[in-house]
Motif scaffolding. Structure first.
Motif, short mmCIF file in Angstrom:
data_model
loop_
_atom_site.label_atom_id
_atom_site.label_comp_id
_atom_site.label_asym_id
_atom_site.label_seq_id
_atom_site.Cartn_x
_atom_site.Cartn_y
_atom_site.Cartn_z
N ALA A 90 1.05 -1.67 -0.31
CA ALA A 90 0.44 -0.10 0.08
C ALA A 90 0.76 0.79 -0.33
N HIS A 91 0.62 2.37 -0.65
CA HIS A 91 0.97 3.93 -0.64
C HIS A 91 0.26 4.60 0.21
N LEU A 92 1.68 5.59 1.20
CA LEU A 92 0.84 6.41 1.80
C LEU A 92 -0.34 6.79 1.14
N ARG A 93 -1.28 7.97 1.93
CA ARG A 93 -1.87 8.98 1.27
C ARG A 93 -2.54 9.72 2.86
N GLU A 94 -1.75 10.57 3.15
CA GLU A 94 -2.43 11.01 4.23
C GLU A 94 -2.26 13.18 3.95
N GLU A 95 -3.65 13.76 4.00
CA GLU A 95 -3.53 14.48 3.61
C GLU A 95 -2.70 15.67 4.49
N LEU A 96 -2.51 15.26 5.23
CA LEU A 96 -1.76 16.35 6.44
C LEU A 96 -0.48 16.92 5.98
N ALA A 97 0.33 14.90 5.82
CA ALA A 97 1.75 15.50 4.94
C ALA A 97 1.33 16.66 3.75
N VAL A 98 0.64 16.37 2.93
CA VAL A 98 0.85 17.51 2.21
C VAL A 98 -0.16 19.08 2.71
N LYS A 99 -0.18 18.95 3.53
CA LYS A 99 -0.49 19.95 4.72
C LYS A 99 0.34 20.68 5.37
N VAL A 100 0.49 19.82 5.32
CA VAL A 100 2.31 20.27 6.31
C VAL A 100 3.39 21.26 4.72
N ARG A 101 3.73 20.08 3.91
CA ARG A 101 4.14 20.55 2.94
C ARG A 101 4.16 22.05 2.21
N GLY A 102 2.83 22.09 2.22
CA GLY A 102 2.87 23.47 1.37
C GLY A 102 1.81 24.41 2.87
N GLU B 4 -5.64 17.98 -5.94
CA GLU B 4 -5.98 18.69 -6.42
C GLU B 4 -4.33 20.12 -5.54
N HIS B 5 -5.36 19.61 -4.18
CA HIS B 5 -3.92 20.68 -3.69
C HIS B 5 -2.69 19.65 -3.06
N ALA B 6 -2.71 18.45 -3.31
CA ALA B 6 -0.94 18.46 -4.23
C ALA B 6 -0.99 18.81 -5.32
N ILE B 7 -1.74 18.60 -5.84
CA ILE B 7 -1.02 19.39 -7.45
C ILE B 7 -0.70 20.97 -7.54
N LEU B 8 -1.31 21.13 -6.30
CA LEU B 8 -0.95 23.16 -6.58
C LEU B 8 0.38 23.41 -5.83
N VAL B 9 0.13 22.52 -4.78
CA VAL B 9 1.17 22.84 -4.35
C VAL B 9 3.08 22.47 -4.96
N SER B 10 2.73 21.20 -5.98
CA SER B 10 3.98 21.36 -5.88
C SER B 10 3.83 22.45 -7.91
N LEU B 11 3.10 22.43 -8.10
CA LEU B 11 3.13 23.42 -9.21
C LEU B 11 3.52 25.05 -8.84
N GLU B 12 3.39 25.13 -7.31
CA GLU B 12 4.10 26.40 -6.49
C GLU B 12 5.74 26.53 -6.71
#
Lengths: 180, 180
Positions: A90-102, B4-12
């Motif tokens: 399984a691959h990770l899928r953690e929205e919180l991590a995306v938020k931290v990154r952005g 969508e948000h992961a793409i936005l963060v990446s494009l930013e």
DNA sequence: GCTACCTATGCAACAAGGTGCACTGCAACC
DNA sequence: GGTTGCAGTGCACCTTGTTGCATAGGTAGC
């Protein structure tokens, strides 16, 4: 799909109705593989057609009729087939991590508050697991077969929640120290 | 949806084409939020309609034309909105755990072999992360802002993979000892 | 010269998951 | 006496994710 197989494993441990299964997927086995009642009813219907499970209609008075499901020979065969087959990690899928990154593209303090909220959530979940561990598996060293397997899955849940709590703490500490 | 948000963060962080983004989602950011090129093309199209990203058609000779995307003002606003909003804690979804739980209904040795395979996979992934950590973040204590946030997400990946490797080891050891 | 892969985008179809709603009758609460 | 909650099953619709295929010229290996 593993939902079918999770249901088969659960029905093998104990037969029951769709409603009752939905309850199990809301706790115990559901902590590791969540499913709504909709998914479960739909999947049970399909599995009856495949002869993986057997149904028994039970009329009740005062409350709605129900259908009692138990695993069938075809389901056992399918489980054996599936267990022998390799499965994708399984691959990770953690929205919180995306938020931290952005985080720097918005309100960092708000993201930090979210991390704290998630830490609390995972800490609670961890507590639940620890209670189960203590009550249901007081002597892990003596476990064998099925009991051992159930214990090992619980151990995985404990490790995962513990890991999340620690990561959240690390993020909170680092974000708290950062002033830029 | 967080894609969508992961793409936005990446494009930013860096504008680019759909193809190029698909490459990123196959590594780096994709380690924490996987996506196929199909999902990415579809989502980019939708985001252009929403004015979250801006496209520029670039004609090329010798190779197919491409579309270059960058984040638009609407996308930045959406990111701010999303970052301030609470998000559901992700629940675990680990097929391997379901297999371990049901192992006694099939070939336990085969399940054990699967666990070993997964341990190897996660150990490799962990190595990749450790190399990135060493090369890109040699001095974590001095990090601030965006760099710190990227580092913290990487730390989450390291913790998750480390946790999986340890759990697999625990399972292997326990199943190896069990003779029932 | 043939095969295979890379760049680059996208459609069509399907599988899986999630949300909202509907029906029924009993029990508990305030 | 009204609301809430539980037991029990299910439809309809929508979103998200996956798979297979199509197109097309360039480059690299055997």
């Amino acid at each position: 799909m593993a939902l079918e197989h999770a249901i088969l494993v659960s029905l093998e441990e104990r037969p029951g109705s769709g409603y009752e299964l939905a309850g199990r997927f809301d706790k115990s086995i559901g902590y590791f593989w969540a499913a709504t009642h909709q998914q479960i009813y739909r999947t049970l219907k399909r599995m009856v057609e495949l002869d993986w499970v057997a149904v028994e209609h039970i009329a009740q008075q005062g409350r709605p009729d129900k259908k009692h499901y138990r695993i069938a020979a075809g389901g056992r065969a399918e489980l054996r087939r599936w267990l022998a087959e390799p499965s994708e990690p399984a691959h990770l899928r953690e929205e919180l991590a995306v938020k931290v990154r952005g985080a720097s593209l918005g309100d960092v303090a708000a993201v930090r508050a979210e991390v704290a909220r998630h830490r609390d959530h995972h800490a609670e979940r961890l507590d639940v697991y620890r209670v189960i561990e203590k009550n249901d598996f007081p002597d892990p060293g003596s476990l064998h077969g099925r009991g051992l397997h159930q214990y090992l899955v619980l151990r995985g849940g404990i490790r995962a929640e513990q890991g999340m709590v620690e990561w959240c703490e690390e993020v909170l500490e680092a974000l708290g120290r950062d002033r830029s």
